[in-house]
Design a protein around this motif. Structure first.
Motif, PDB file in Angstrom:
ATOM      1  N   VAL A 177     -36.841  41.337  14.629  1.00  0.00           N
ATOM      2  CA  VAL A 177     -37.583  41.618  15.871  1.00  0.00           C
ATOM      3  C   VAL A 177     -36.685  42.399  16.464  1.00  0.00           C
ATOM      4  N   ILE A 178     -35.612  42.346  16.551  1.00  0.00           N
ATOM      5  CA  ILE A 178     -34.453  43.127  17.579  1.00  0.00           C
ATOM      6  C   ILE A 178     -34.566  44.567  16.895  1.00  0.00           C
ATOM      7  N   ILE A 179     -34.248  44.650  15.548  1.00  0.00           N
ATOM      8  CA  ILE A 179     -34.316  46.021  14.832  1.00  0.00           C
ATOM      9  C   ILE A 179     -35.458  46.766  14.980  1.00  0.00           C
ATOM     10  N   SER A 180     -36.456  46.241  14.696  1.00  0.00           N
ATOM     11  CA  SER A 180     -37.698  46.669  14.817  1.00  0.00           C
ATOM     12  C   SER A 180     -38.128  47.244  16.371  1.00  0.00           C
ATOM     13  N   SER A 181     -37.743  46.427  17.202  1.00  0.00           N
ATOM     14  CA  SER A 181     -37.872  46.604  18.560  1.00  0.00           C
ATOM     15  C   SER A 181     -37.144  47.940  19.226  1.00  0.00           C
ATOM     16  N   CYS A 182     -36.018  47.925  18.780  1.00  0.00           N
ATOM     17  CA  CYS A 182     -34.956  49.042  19.074  1.00  0.00           C
ATOM     18  C   CYS A 182     -35.492  50.448  18.425  1.00  0.00           C
ATOM     19  N   LEU A 183     -35.978  50.380  17.263  1.00  0.00           N
ATOM     20  CA  LEU A 183     -36.510  51.558  16.699  1.00  0.00           C
ATOM     21  C   LEU A 183     -37.706  51.974  17.401  1.00  0.00           C
ATOM     22  N   LEU A 184     -38.630  51.161  17.641  1.00  0.00           N
ATOM     23  CA  LEU A 184     -39.951  51.343  18.110  1.00  0.00           C
ATOM     24  C   LEU A 184     -39.709  52.145  19.805  1.00  0.00           C
ATOM     25  N   LEU A 185     -39.010  51.629  20.145  1.00  0.00           N
ATOM     26  CA  LEU A 185     -38.910  51.634  21.921  1.00  0.00           C
ATOM     27  C   LEU A 185     -38.000  53.300  21.706  1.00  0.00           C
ATOM     28  N   GLU A 186     -37.140  53.421  20.835  1.00  0.00           N
ATOM     29  CA  GLU A 186     -36.293  54.569  20.984  1.00  0.00           C
ATOM     30  C   GLU A 186     -37.332  55.745  20.535  1.00  0.00           C
ATOM     31  N   TYR A 187     -38.269  55.378  19.561  1.00  0.00           N
ATOM     32  CA  TYR A 187     -39.037  56.565  18.989  1.00  0.00           C
ATOM     33  C   TYR A 187     -40.025  56.877  20.173  1.00  0.00           C
ATOM     34  N   ARG A 188     -40.370  55.753  20.817  1.00  0.00           N
ATOM     35  CA  ARG A 188     -41.365  56.056  21.942  1.00  0.00           C
ATOM     36  C   ARG A 188     -40.845  56.490  23.346  1.00  0.00           C
ATOM     37  N   TYR A 189     -39.278  56.322  23.679  1.00  0.00           N
ATOM     38  CA  TYR A 189     -38.965  56.772  24.822  1.00  0.00           C
ATOM     39  C   TYR A 189     -37.689  57.625  24.515  1.00  0.00           C
ATOM     40  N   ARG A 190     -37.249  57.776  23.500  1.00  0.00           N
ATOM     41  CA  ARG A 190     -36.019  58.763  23.277  1.00  0.00           C
ATOM     42  C   ARG A 190     -34.957  58.351  24.096  1.00  0.00           C
ATOM     43  N   VAL A 191     -34.519  57.146  24.479  1.00  0.00           N
ATOM     44  CA  VAL A 191     -33.410  56.875  25.291  1.00  0.00           C
ATOM     45  C   VAL A 191     -31.974  57.558  24.819  1.00  0.00           C
ATOM     46  N   ILE A 192     -31.817  56.871  23.566  1.00  0.00           N
ATOM     47  CA  ILE A 192     -30.539  57.212  22.983  1.00  0.00           C
ATOM     48  C   ILE A 192     -30.365  58.571  22.809  1.00  0.00           C
ATOM     49  N   LYS A 193     -31.329  59.259  22.413  1.00  0.00           N
ATOM     50  CA  LYS A 193     -31.444  60.858  22.257  1.00  0.00           C
ATOM     51  C   LYS A 193     -31.100  61.517  23.308  1.00  0.00           C
ATOM     52  N   ARG A 194     -31.618  61.136  24.662  1.00  0.00           N
ATOM     53  CA  ARG A 194     -31.256  61.796  25.813  1.00  0.00           C
ATOM     54  C   ARG A 194     -29.963  61.574  26.164  1.00  0.00           C
ATOM     55  N   LEU A 195     -29.454  60.218  25.900  1.00  0.00           N
ATOM     56  CA  LEU A 195     -28.212  60.395  26.306  1.00  0.00           C
ATOM     57  C   LEU A 195     -26.965  60.792  25.713  1.00  0.00           C
ATOM     58  N   PHE A 196     -27.409  60.961  24.399  1.00  0.00           N
ATOM     59  CA  PHE A 196     -26.420  61.942  23.369  1.00  0.00           C
ATOM     60  C   PHE A 196     -26.525  63.323  23.630  1.00  0.00           C
ATOM     61  N   ASN A 197     -27.500  63.729  24.151  1.00  0.00           N
ATOM     62  CA  ASN A 197     -27.683  65.279  24.614  1.00  0.00           C
ATOM     63  C   ASN A 197     -26.877  65.510  25.866  1.00  0.00           C
ATOM     64  N   LYS A 198     -26.486  64.384  26.971  1.00  0.00           N
ATOM     65  CA  LYS A 198     -26.246  64.570  28.076  1.00  0.00           C
ATOM     66  C   LYS A 198     -24.470  64.296  28.063  1.00  0.00           C
ATOM     67  N   TYR A 199     -23.991  63.516  27.136  1.00  0.00           N
ATOM     68  CA  TYR A 199     -22.722  63.373  27.400  1.00  0.00           C
ATOM     69  C   TYR A 199     -21.719  64.183  26.164  1.00  0.00           C
ATOM     70  N   THR A 200     -20.690  64.072  26.823  1.00  0.00           N
ATOM     71  CA  THR A 200     -19.512  64.759  25.685  1.00  0.00           C
ATOM     72  C   THR A 200     -19.150  64.095  24.568  1.00  0.00           C
ATOM     73  N   ASN A 201     -18.709  64.721  23.511  1.00  0.00           N
ATOM     74  CA  ASN A 201     -18.067  64.038  22.124  1.00  0.00           C
ATOM     75  C   ASN A 201     -17.308  62.871  22.400  1.00  0.00           C
ATOM     76  N   LEU A 202     -16.436  62.738  23.425  1.00  0.00           N
ATOM     77  CA  LEU A 202     -15.721  61.635  23.643  1.00  0.00           C
ATOM     78  C   LEU A 202     -16.450  60.368  24.009  1.00  0.00           C
ATOM     79  N   THR A 203     -17.351  60.875  24.875  1.00  0.00           N
ATOM     80  CA  THR A 203     -18.362  59.686  25.541  1.00  0.00           C
ATOM     81  C   THR A 203     -19.150  59.092  24.219  1.00  0.00           C
TER      82      THR A 203
END
Length: 564
Positions: free
Chosen positions: A164-190
């Protein structure tokens, strides 16, 4: 997808009927054939009807979740004396597995309901129907999300939690793109710090899941360890469908006979499943079958459904739902649970429908109309013949199961003669069913029909082996004065689960009765020094009888000593 699934089913069938030397009765194989037919039927549904079918799956999850909640509140009894909540299943494991399989469909339809509603409304001309679709696809998934979330934690199924946790994380990420936005915003070290933090969180979470029920976790690890020995002996094509239970306990007994009473004896028990579908699949179908399974998984990942946005979202929901079942399959036995398999077939048929790269075989071949009519007539005729014979077999099988149940009830009341008669009526259809033969042989042994009991129990060992079969076989051999065979059966039963007192107790009694006093005393002392896993009246009585054996034999030896 159609081709690779056909190859998959064909290999399992050939491995069962052609390659393997022993053929066991298998409800799972019958279900597999039925699910194959269902796949073909669902494959021809329209997209609109398929979405409605997924909604019905969500509704089934809601019904089960409500049922489970009512059991927790003690309005309904559970189906297992050891657990308060089982839904309509026999224990919380399969129940939680079913809810975890429904969960990504429910959450996905809730997160992407706007596009799904638009798709359904566009195919409906009536204003009323458009409004109805809006309400249905808005509120049913939302209610499903809430009801399943309320019940899943109480199931205490770690595999379902993880799924349930894995499927929820994947569906929420596909819907809202939170991790993708964070990765685009921060530096390589972060980014590196975030990745390291995520890995640590996942590691700590997995450790917590392991420690939550450490005994259960250790038990599964031990089963996987023993299962590898079966794979080593049968690497290419395995042992055949539904024959894991015919081999596992013998290998567990061999393990303990070689290594003695290790700490793993505390988690050993009679085992029917590997508690990991992938390990069990390799055990039963071998490396060759596993390669075909990898092709199936490859095509599931490879399929593209992105011609329009709605279909792409539906394809993502289906793939994540299949992944969820796969995650649960790492820690349990979903392929033994028909409702979960039904959901999986619904998902696979939907994925094949949405495949944008599929091709129609034989589309360039031109066939005359008379030939087409003849072929259709032949197909319809074959289907009718198969249907008639199938119904005849199913009715006969149903009667056999009723007789088996009647025999079990008669056994419980001590009416062994009536039970044996019912077993004899069921025998022709269930003669290769290990569990049936175990019950039948045990009843014959208690009723002192020892020669027949030996025949039935030896036949049972081909399809299933447990401590129950071995101890019953030992009793039958002892009553038949075949003491060596009785000794072997009792020792084998003791090696299967070394923490059990009963097989050693029977062995000590055997030695005592046939005059092997030294062996009887030796086993009695082993029993008295044995660590008690769970105290009971039966164990206290066994220990007292072992003291009596030691006292009696010491007194006998003392009286034998010559007078000085």
């Amino acid at each position: 997808m159609d081709i690779v699934l056909f190859i998959f089913l064909t290999f399992i069938t050939l491995n069962r009927y052609v390659i393997q030397t022993n053929l066991s009765f298998s409800i799972r194989f019958m279900e597999l054939v039925g699910l194959g037919v269902l796949y073909i039927v669902l494959r021809n549904l329209s997209n609109k009807n398929y979405v409605c079918l997924l909604l019905m799956v969500v509704v089934s999850g809601i019904i089960q979740a409500i049922y489970g909640n009512l059991q927790l509140l003690e309005y309904y009894p559970s189906n297992h004396s050891g657990f308060r909540m089982t839904g309509s299943f026999f224990n919380p494991g399969p129940y939680a597995g079913f809810l975890s399989a429904v969960w990504p469909i429910t959450l996905g339809m809730y997160l992407f309901n706007a596009n799904i509603i638009e798709q359904m409304r566009s195919k409906s001309g009536s204003v009323f129907l458009k409004k109805m679709f809006q309400y249905i696809f808005n509120y049913i998934p939302m209610f499903g999300v809430v009801s399943i979330l309320l019940v899943i934690p109480a199931s205490q199924s770690r595999g379902s939690w993880l799924a349930v946790i894995i499927s929820s994380c994947l569906l929420l990420e596909y819907r809202y793109r939170v991790i993708k936005r964070l990765f685009n915003k921060y530096t390589n070290l972060t980014k590196s710090i975030l990745i390291t933090g995520c890995i640590l969180i996942i590691g700590v979470s997995l450790l917590g899941i392991y420690l939550f029920k450490q005994g259960s976790s250790d038990g599964r690890l031990f089963i996987w360890k023993v299962s590898t020995e079966i794979i080593k002996e049968n690497p290419v094509c395995g042992v055949g469908l539904d024959r894991f239970k015919a081999h596992y306990m013998n290998h567990q007994a061999n393990y303990f006979s070689q290594h003695g009473e290790t700490k793993e004896t505390l988690v050993a028990d009679n085992t029917y499943y590997a508690f990991n579908e992938f390990i069990q699949f390799i055990t039963e179908q071998g490396v060759f079958g596993f390669i075909i399974l990898l092709f199936v998984l490859f095509f599931i990942i490879k399929i593209k459904t992105a011609d329009v946005k709605e279909r792409n979202e539906l394809g993502i929901i289906i793939k994540i739902s299949l992944l969820t079942i796969g995650v649960f399959a790492f820690f349990s036995y979903p392929m033994e649970i028909l409702p979960i398999k039904l959901i999986m077939v619904i998902l696979l048929s939907g994925l094949a429908k949405l495949d944008q790269n599929k091709t129609k075989l034989f589309q360039n071949f031109k066939v005359n109309v008379p030939i087409i009519i003849s072929l259709k007539t032949l197909v319809v005729g074959c289907i009718l013949i198969i249907t008639v014979f199938s119904f005849k077999y199913i009715n006969s099988l149903s009667e056999s199961f009723k007789n088996w149940q009647f025999a079990l009830n008669s056994y419980q009341y001590g009416d062994y003669e009536t039970a044996i008669e019912a077993y004899e009526e069921a025998f022709p259809e269930l003669k290769d069913n290990g569990e049936f033969l175990m019950n039948y042989g045990k009843t014959l042994s208690i009723y002192k029909q020892d020669e027949k009991a030996i025949q039935i129990l030896e036949r049972a060992k081909i399809h299933l082996n447990t401590t129950i079969i071995e101890t019953a076989l030992g009793d039958a051999y002892k009553n038949n004065k075949q003491y060596k065979e009785s000794e072997i059966a009792y020792i084998h039963a003791s090696n299967m689960i070394p923490t059990r007192f009963y097989p050693l107790y029977l062995l000590a009694k055997l030695y005592d009765e046939i005059g092997q006093k030294e062996k009887a005393v030796k086993i009695a002392k082993v029993i008295l020094g044995k660590e008690i896993k769970k105290s009971s009246t039966a164990i206290k009585e066994i220990k007292q009888q072992m003291k009596n054996i030691i006292t009696k034999n010491e007194l006998f030896n003392k009286n034998k000593e010559p007078m000085k």
